[in-house]
Design a protein around this motif. Structure first.
Motif, PDB file in Angstrom:
ATOM      1  N   ASN A 148     -15.926 -33.388  25.616  1.00  0.00           N
ATOM      2  CA  ASN A 148     -16.514 -32.364  26.475  1.00  0.00           C
ATOM      3  C   ASN A 148     -17.115 -31.243  25.634  1.00  0.00           C
ATOM      4  O   ASN A 148     -18.210 -30.752  25.943  1.00  0.00           O
ATOM      5  CB  ASN A 148     -15.466 -31.827  27.442  1.00  0.00           C
ATOM      6  CG  ASN A 148     -16.077 -30.910  28.477  1.00  0.00           C
ATOM      7  OD1 ASN A 148     -17.175 -31.145  28.954  1.00  0.00           O
ATOM      8  ND2 ASN A 148     -15.358 -29.854  28.814  1.00  0.00           N
ATOM      9  N   ALA A 149     -16.428 -30.842  24.576  1.00  0.00           N
ATOM     10  CA  ALA A 149     -16.952 -29.798  23.702  1.00  0.00           C
ATOM     11  C   ALA A 149     -18.256 -30.248  23.052  1.00  0.00           C
ATOM     12  O   ALA A 149     -19.200 -29.456  22.899  1.00  0.00           O
ATOM     13  CB  ALA A 149     -15.920 -29.434  22.638  1.00  0.00           C
ATOM     14  N   GLU A 150     -18.336 -31.515  22.692  1.00  0.00           N
ATOM     15  CA  GLU A 150     -19.570 -32.035  22.100  1.00  0.00           C
ATOM     16  C   GLU A 150     -20.696 -32.060  23.123  1.00  0.00           C
ATOM     17  O   GLU A 150     -21.850 -31.753  22.798  1.00  0.00           O
ATOM     18  CB  GLU A 150     -19.330 -33.423  21.513  1.00  0.00           C
ATOM     19  CG  GLU A 150     -20.475 -33.893  20.665  1.00  0.00           C
ATOM     20  CD  GLU A 150     -20.185 -35.164  19.897  1.00  0.00           C
ATOM     21  OE1 GLU A 150     -21.165 -35.883  19.625  1.00  0.00           O
ATOM     22  OE2 GLU A 150     -19.019 -35.439  19.573  1.00  0.00           O
ATOM     23  N   ILE A 151     -20.373 -32.414  24.366  1.00  0.00           N
ATOM     24  CA  ILE A 151     -21.375 -32.386  25.436  1.00  0.00           C
ATOM     25  C   ILE A 151     -21.899 -30.968  25.615  1.00  0.00           C
ATOM     26  O   ILE A 151     -23.112 -30.741  25.704  1.00  0.00           O
ATOM     27  CB  ILE A 151     -20.799 -32.934  26.754  1.00  0.00           C
ATOM     28  CG1 ILE A 151     -20.539 -34.436  26.626  1.00  0.00           C
ATOM     29  CG2 ILE A 151     -21.732 -32.634  27.931  1.00  0.00           C
ATOM     30  CD1 ILE A 151     -19.731 -35.022  27.777  1.00  0.00           C
ATOM     31  N   ARG A 152     -20.997 -30.004  25.663  1.00  0.00           N
ATOM     32  CA  ARG A 152     -21.408 -28.596  25.818  1.00  0.00           C
ATOM     33  C   ARG A 152     -22.273 -28.132  24.655  1.00  0.00           C
ATOM     34  O   ARG A 152     -23.269 -27.431  24.838  1.00  0.00           O
ATOM     35  CB  ARG A 152     -20.194 -27.704  25.969  1.00  0.00           C
ATOM     36  CG  ARG A 152     -19.488 -27.879  27.291  1.00  0.00           C
ATOM     37  CD  ARG A 152     -18.203 -27.035  27.342  1.00  0.00           C
ATOM     38  NE  ARG A 152     -17.525 -27.215  28.578  1.00  0.00           N
ATOM     39  CZ  ARG A 152     -17.743 -26.473  29.668  1.00  0.00           C
ATOM     40  NH1 ARG A 152     -18.621 -25.508  29.637  1.00  0.00           N
ATOM     41  NH2 ARG A 152     -17.066 -26.719  30.770  1.00  0.00           N
ATOM     42  N   ALA A 153     -21.897 -28.535  23.441  1.00  0.00           N
ATOM     43  CA  ALA A 153     -22.680 -28.161  22.261  1.00  0.00           C
ATOM     44  C   ALA A 153     -24.075 -28.778  22.322  1.00  0.00           C
ATOM     45  O   ALA A 153     -25.067 -28.125  21.971  1.00  0.00           O
ATOM     46  CB  ALA A 153     -21.955 -28.606  20.994  1.00  0.00           C
ATOM     47  N   LEU A 154     -24.148 -30.013  22.767  1.00  0.00           N
ATOM     48  CA  LEU A 154     -25.445 -30.681  22.896  1.00  0.00           C
ATOM     49  C   LEU A 154     -26.355 -29.890  23.829  1.00  0.00           C
ATOM     50  O   LEU A 154     -27.501 -29.588  23.501  1.00  0.00           O
ATOM     51  CB  LEU A 154     -25.253 -32.108  23.415  1.00  0.00           C
ATOM     52  CG  LEU A 154     -26.520 -32.891  23.735  1.00  0.00           C
ATOM     53  CD1 LEU A 154     -27.347 -33.122  22.488  1.00  0.00           C
ATOM     54  CD2 LEU A 154     -26.164 -34.212  24.388  1.00  0.00           C
ATOM     55  N   TRP A 155     -25.817 -29.534  24.992  1.00  0.00           N
ATOM     56  CA  TRP A 155     -26.631 -28.787  25.958  1.00  0.00           C
ATOM     57  C   TRP A 155     -26.995 -27.404  25.448  1.00  0.00           C
ATOM     58  O   TRP A 155     -28.114 -26.924  25.670  1.00  0.00           O
ATOM     59  CB  TRP A 155     -25.910 -28.683  27.305  1.00  0.00           C
ATOM     60  CG  TRP A 155     -26.109 -29.909  28.131  1.00  0.00           C
ATOM     61  CD1 TRP A 155     -25.201 -30.907  28.352  1.00  0.00           C
ATOM     62  CD2 TRP A 155     -27.291 -30.300  28.830  1.00  0.00           C
ATOM     63  NE1 TRP A 155     -25.746 -31.883  29.147  1.00  0.00           N
ATOM     64  CE2 TRP A 155     -27.031 -31.536  29.454  1.00  0.00           C
ATOM     65  CE3 TRP A 155     -28.537 -29.726  28.982  1.00  0.00           C
ATOM     66  CZ2 TRP A 155     -27.986 -32.196  30.223  1.00  0.00           C
ATOM     67  CZ3 TRP A 155     -29.494 -30.400  29.749  1.00  0.00           C
ATOM     68  CH2 TRP A 155     -29.206 -31.609  30.354  1.00  0.00           C
ATOM     69  N   SER A 156     -26.087 -26.744  24.743  1.00  0.00           N
ATOM     70  CA  SER A 156     -26.381 -25.388  24.277  1.00  0.00           C
ATOM     71  C   SER A 156     -27.437 -25.387  23.178  1.00  0.00           C
ATOM     72  O   SER A 156     -28.153 -24.403  23.009  1.00  0.00           O
ATOM     73  CB  SER A 156     -25.111 -24.691  23.796  1.00  0.00           C
ATOM     74  OG  SER A 156     -24.649 -25.261  22.594  1.00  0.00           O
ATOM     75  N   CYS A 157     -27.563 -26.486  22.450  1.00  0.00           N
ATOM     76  CA  CYS A 157     -28.554 -26.583  21.372  1.00  0.00           C
ATOM     77  C   CYS A 157     -29.926 -26.984  21.874  1.00  0.00           C
ATOM     78  O   CYS A 157     -30.895 -26.963  21.112  1.00  0.00           O
ATOM     79  CB  CYS A 157     -28.094 -27.603  20.329  1.00  0.00           C
ATOM     80  SG  CYS A 157     -26.650 -27.093  19.409  1.00  0.00           S
ATOM     81  N   THR A 158     -30.043 -27.376  23.129  1.00  0.00           N
ATOM     82  CA  THR A 158     -31.313 -27.902  23.633  1.00  0.00           C
ATOM     83  C   THR A 158     -32.009 -26.976  24.613  1.00  0.00           C
ATOM     84  O   THR A 158     -33.071 -27.317  25.110  1.00  0.00           O
ATOM     85  CB  THR A 158     -31.091 -29.255  24.334  1.00  0.00           C
ATOM     86  OG1 THR A 158     -30.238 -29.046  25.462  1.00  0.00           O
ATOM     87  CG2 THR A 158     -30.496 -30.281  23.389  1.00  0.00           C
ATOM     88  N   ASP A 159     -31.454 -25.842  24.914  1.00  0.00           N
ATOM     89  CA  ASP A 159     -32.032 -24.915  25.893  1.00  0.00           C
ATOM     90  C   ASP A 159     -32.271 -25.586  27.244  1.00  0.00           C
ATOM     91  O   ASP A 159     -33.211 -25.271  27.958  1.00  0.00           O
ATOM     92  CB  ASP A 159     -33.335 -24.304  25.375  1.00  0.00           C
ATOM     93  CG  ASP A 159     -33.110 -23.408  24.166  1.00  0.00           C
ATOM     94  OD1 ASP A 159     -32.055 -22.750  24.116  1.00  0.00           O
ATOM     95  OD2 ASP A 159     -33.985 -23.381  23.280  1.00  0.00           O
ATOM     96  N   GLY A 160     -31.424 -26.557  27.574  1.00  0.00           N
ATOM     97  CA  GLY A 160     -31.487 -27.200  28.881  1.00  0.00           C
ATOM     98  C   GLY A 160     -32.505 -28.309  29.021  1.00  0.00           C
ATOM     99  O   GLY A 160     -32.674 -28.841  30.118  1.00  0.00           O
ATOM    100  N   ALA A 161     -33.196 -28.657  27.958  1.00  0.00           N
ATOM    101  CA  ALA A 161     -34.182 -29.736  28.014  1.00  0.00           C
ATOM    102  C   ALA A 161     -33.858 -30.754  26.921  1.00  0.00           C
ATOM    103  O   ALA A 161     -34.026 -30.472  25.744  1.00  0.00           O
ATOM    104  CB  ALA A 161     -35.588 -29.189  27.827  1.00  0.00           C
TER     105      ALA A 161
END
Length: 62
Positions: A21-34
């Motif tokens: 879950n932390a990795e999923i959150r990090a992925l989204w935070s690094c992509t600005d939602g896109a």
């Protein structure tokens, strides 16, 4: 920006759901939602891994 796991899970090993879950959150935070297509593929892999981790935790708790 493509996000890759710093510690990919090897076959047969299971990471805790909280870690995935932390990795999923990090992925989204690094992509600005896109998500790029590579990020989307990684996201789908992480979702499957997270679901398996949740299932494993429920079985272990039962």
């Amino acid at each position: 920006m493509s996000f890759t796991s710093p510690t990919p899970a090897s076959p047969g090993s299971a990471r805790p759901a909280a870690v995935v879950n932390a990795e999923i959150r990090a992925l989204w935070s690094c992509t600005d939602g896109a998500l790029s297509s590579a990020d989307e593929a990684r996201y789908q892999e992480l979702l499957v891994e997270w679901a398996e981790a949740v299932r494993a935790a429920l079985v272990k708790a039962a």
